[in-house]
Design an enzyme around this catalytic site. Sequence first.
Site, mmCIF file in Angstrom:
data_model
loop_
_atom_site.group_PDB
_atom_site.id
_atom_site.type_symbol
_atom_site.label_atom_id
_atom_site.label_comp_id
_atom_site.label_asym_id
_atom_site.label_seq_id
_atom_site.Cartn_x
_atom_site.Cartn_y
_atom_site.Cartn_z
ATOM 1 N N GLN A 167 0.678 -0.979 -0.101
ATOM 2 C CA GLN A 167 -0.187 -0.092 -0.035
ATOM 3 C C GLN A 167 0.776 1.227 0.055
ATOM 4 O OE1 GLN A 167 -2.432 0.724 3.543
ATOM 5 N NE2 GLN A 167 -3.883 2.336 2.377
ATOM 6 N N ASP B 4 10.545 -6.196 -3.863
ATOM 7 C CA ASP B 4 9.481 -7.043 -3.215
ATOM 8 C C ASP B 4 9.661 -8.485 -3.191
ATOM 9 O OD1 ASP B 4 6.659 -5.617 -1.936
ATOM 10 O OD2 ASP B 4 6.861 -7.908 -2.055
ATOM 11 N N ILE B 5 8.836 -9.273 -2.480
ATOM 12 C CA ILE B 5 8.946 -10.868 -2.505
ATOM 13 C C ILE B 5 7.934 -10.920 -3.757
ATOM 14 C CG2 ILE B 5 7.160 -11.284 -0.894
ATOM 15 C CD1 ILE B 5 9.103 -13.382 0.273
ATOM 16 N N ARG B 6 6.867 -10.212 -4.113
ATOM 17 C CA ARG B 6 6.226 -10.375 -5.103
ATOM 18 C C ARG B 6 6.007 -9.437 -6.299
ATOM 19 N NH1 ARG B 6 0.510 -7.431 -3.329
ATOM 20 N NH2 ARG B 6 1.435 -6.395 -1.732
ATOM 21 N N ASP C 43 13.660 -11.211 -1.247
ATOM 22 C CA ASP C 43 13.005 -11.693 0.068
ATOM 23 C C ASP C 43 13.876 -10.970 1.105
ATOM 24 O OD1 ASP C 43 12.225 -12.864 2.599
ATOM 25 O OD2 ASP C 43 12.124 -14.870 1.837
ATOM 26 N N TYR D 152 1.774 -7.566 16.205
ATOM 27 C CA TYR D 152 2.465 -6.596 15.509
ATOM 28 C C TYR D 152 2.743 -5.357 16.458
ATOM 29 C CZ TYR D 152 1.857 -2.706 11.995
ATOM 30 O OH TYR D 152 1.991 -1.564 11.191
ATOM 31 N N LYS E 45 6.553 -3.728 16.693
ATOM 32 C CA LYS E 45 7.070 -2.529 16.178
ATOM 33 C C LYS E 45 7.532 -1.774 17.566
ATOM 34 C CE LYS E 45 5.522 -2.058 12.123
ATOM 35 N NZ LYS E 45 6.292 -1.730 10.920
HETATM 36 P P1 NAD Z 1 1.659 -3.840 2.744
HETATM 37 O O1 NAD Z 1 1.509 -5.151 3.190
HETATM 38 O O2 NAD Z 1 0.668 -3.273 1.815
HETATM 39 O O3 NAD Z 1 2.785 -3.960 1.852
HETATM 40 C C1 NAD Z 1 3.991 -4.666 2.451
HETATM 41 C C2 NAD Z 1 4.852 -5.231 1.315
HETATM 42 O O4 NAD Z 1 5.971 -5.943 2.045
HETATM 43 C C3 NAD Z 1 4.014 -6.045 0.441
HETATM 44 O O5 NAD Z 1 4.291 -5.810 -0.976
HETATM 45 C C4 NAD Z 1 4.816 -7.607 0.579
HETATM 46 O O6 NAD Z 1 4.835 -8.365 -0.656
HETATM 47 C C5 NAD Z 1 6.033 -7.160 1.071
HETATM 48 N N1 NAD Z 1 6.826 -8.077 1.809
HETATM 49 C C6 NAD Z 1 6.268 -9.062 2.925
HETATM 50 N N2 NAD Z 1 7.175 -9.771 3.185
HETATM 51 C C7 NAD Z 1 8.196 -9.882 2.577
HETATM 52 C C8 NAD Z 1 9.315 -10.313 2.484
HETATM 53 N N3 NAD Z 1 9.949 -11.224 3.325
HETATM 54 N N4 NAD Z 1 10.672 -9.552 1.661
HETATM 55 C C9 NAD Z 1 10.376 -8.584 0.861
HETATM 56 N N5 NAD Z 1 9.021 -8.069 0.612
HETATM 57 C C10 NAD Z 1 8.014 -8.605 1.706
HETATM 58 O O7 NAD Z 1 1.999 -2.785 3.967
HETATM 59 P P2 NAD Z 1 1.566 -1.399 4.083
HETATM 60 O O8 NAD Z 1 0.740 -0.861 4.267
HETATM 61 O O9 NAD Z 1 2.811 -0.979 2.650
HETATM 62 O O10 NAD Z 1 2.992 -0.991 5.196
HETATM 63 C C11 NAD Z 1 4.195 -0.727 5.037
HETATM 64 C C12 NAD Z 1 5.026 -0.818 6.277
HETATM 65 O O11 NAD Z 1 4.386 0.353 6.873
HETATM 66 C C13 NAD Z 1 4.929 -1.668 7.260
HETATM 67 O O12 NAD Z 1 6.130 -1.821 7.991
HETATM 68 C C14 NAD Z 1 3.768 -1.411 8.062
HETATM 69 O O13 NAD Z 1 3.961 -2.068 9.326
HETATM 70 C C15 NAD Z 1 3.904 0.224 8.382
HETATM 71 N N6 NAD Z 1 2.583 0.703 8.699
HETATM 72 C C16 NAD Z 1 1.535 0.630 7.560
HETATM 73 C C17 NAD Z 1 0.388 1.463 8.064
HETATM 74 C C18 NAD Z 1 -0.651 1.483 7.128
HETATM 75 O O14 NAD Z 1 -1.850 1.831 7.500
HETATM 76 N N7 NAD Z 1 -0.769 0.901 5.963
HETATM 77 C C19 NAD Z 1 0.186 1.881 9.362
HETATM 78 C C20 NAD Z 1 1.205 1.818 10.064
HETATM 79 C C21 NAD Z 1 2.422 1.272 9.915
HETATM 80 N N1 SER Z 2 -2.777 0.248 9.693
HETATM 81 C C1 SER Z 2 -1.931 -0.547 10.416
HETATM 82 C C2 SER Z 2 -2.700 -1.955 11.015
HETATM 83 O O1 SER Z 2 -3.956 -1.695 11.043
HETATM 84 C C3 SER Z 2 -1.396 -0.009 11.476
HETATM 85 O O2 SER Z 2 -0.192 0.149 11.740
HETATM 86 O O3 SER Z 2 -2.163 -2.924 11.076
#
Ligand code: NAD
Ligand code: SER
Length: 316
Positions: free
Chosen positions: A12, A34-36, A52, A142, A146
């Site tokens: 995202q 990314d892994i995908r 990965d 989680y 963090k």
């Molecule tokens: P997401 O799940 O949408 O994206 C994470 C990406 O990491 C995915 O594309 C996945 O394929 C990749 N991934 C997973 N395992 C992997 C691996 N072993 N090697 C390489 N890639 C790998 O998450 P996001 O919402 O984009 O969040 C990104 C970061 O921000 C995370 O650390 C999350 O905890 C943090 N965060 C997000 C939010 C939110 O609301 N989106 C809020 C707080 C914190």
């Molecule tokens: N949006 C994230 C979750 O709900 C907050 O870190 O996991």
Amino acid sequence: MEKILVIGCSGQIGSELTLELRKIYGNSNVIATDIRPAPAEISESGPFEILDVLDASKLQLICEHEKVTQVYHLAAILSGNAEKRPMPSWDINMRSLFNVLEIAKEIKLKRIFWPSSIAVFGPTTPRYNTPQYTVMEPNTVYGISKLAGERWIEYYFNKYGVDTRSLRYPGLISYKTEAGGGTTDYAVEIFYEAIRHHKYECFLGPDSALPMMFMSDAIKATIDVMEADASKLSLRSSYNVAGICFDPKTIAAEIKKHIPDFEITYKPDFRQAIADSWPACIDDSVARKDWGLDYVYDLEKMTNLMLEEIGKKLKK
Ligand code: NAD
Ligand code: SER
């Protein structure tokens, strides 16, 4: 010249942050991984590699070969998914961070961004106007990962001089890429369902207020903290970032202004307990004072744009 590595570019945040970084630093200077597979916009506009992040040797090889200077490490398992698979999620969240920190230490990377979350707080934390420094007893896998991560990035800064920077993101709201398995995902799903079916069954109750933020504000804040002069940063754990505070009934009312027959119903699931343990709104005055955090989007502006953009996307 900066050479930037994004880990988790297909998610995202990564799917938007990578493109923004490419605008600033040049397409060929931002290596997306990314892994995908990545969205076409990313794989076609600059370098992309499958990685990965648990593979420390490959990570190091890319960093050395490409002469990487900064890493944005976004790969993680989010709150809802992590509760379903606690140990593998802990392993991914922590081991990936150590891989990045160790490489940063060894090859002297210039700077690291690693996001934390409002999940570092827990049921004993003050729920309203949650301070930067307060009681932190997270009760989700989680959140524990963090909070541990925050302690470790600060440790690497103090002990080894690794320039670590971090934000405690609230729930992020965006229209490009769907949310990745968190507790705040309802605030993205609701827009798709409102447009498709004029109704949404919410997995949180009507009064579950949580801090949220529109993606472009989050990306600006991320790049701003990474570009801030080191002397301005008074902390090296992670900055509170507040955004907009609302609950499901309030966002539903805002959507109803555009789709008058929109109906929301509530069927709380296991994510309700997670939401109940998190703050409703947090105080981000330290980030504002240190490096000028600010936002553009309130609930009204964000709702307008989400409905417009998702509407266009679903028509294609
Ligand atoms: P997401 O799940 O949408 O994206 C994470 C990406 O990491 C995915 O594309 C996945 O394929 C990749 N991934 C997973 N395992 C992997 C691996 N072993 N090697 C390489 N890639 C790998 O998450 P996001 O919402 O984009 O969040 C990104 C970061 O921000 C995370 O650390 C999350 O905890 C943090 N965060 C997000 C939010 C939110 O609301 N989106 C809020 C707080 C914190
Ligand atoms: N949006 C994230 C979750 O709900 C907050 O870190 O996991």
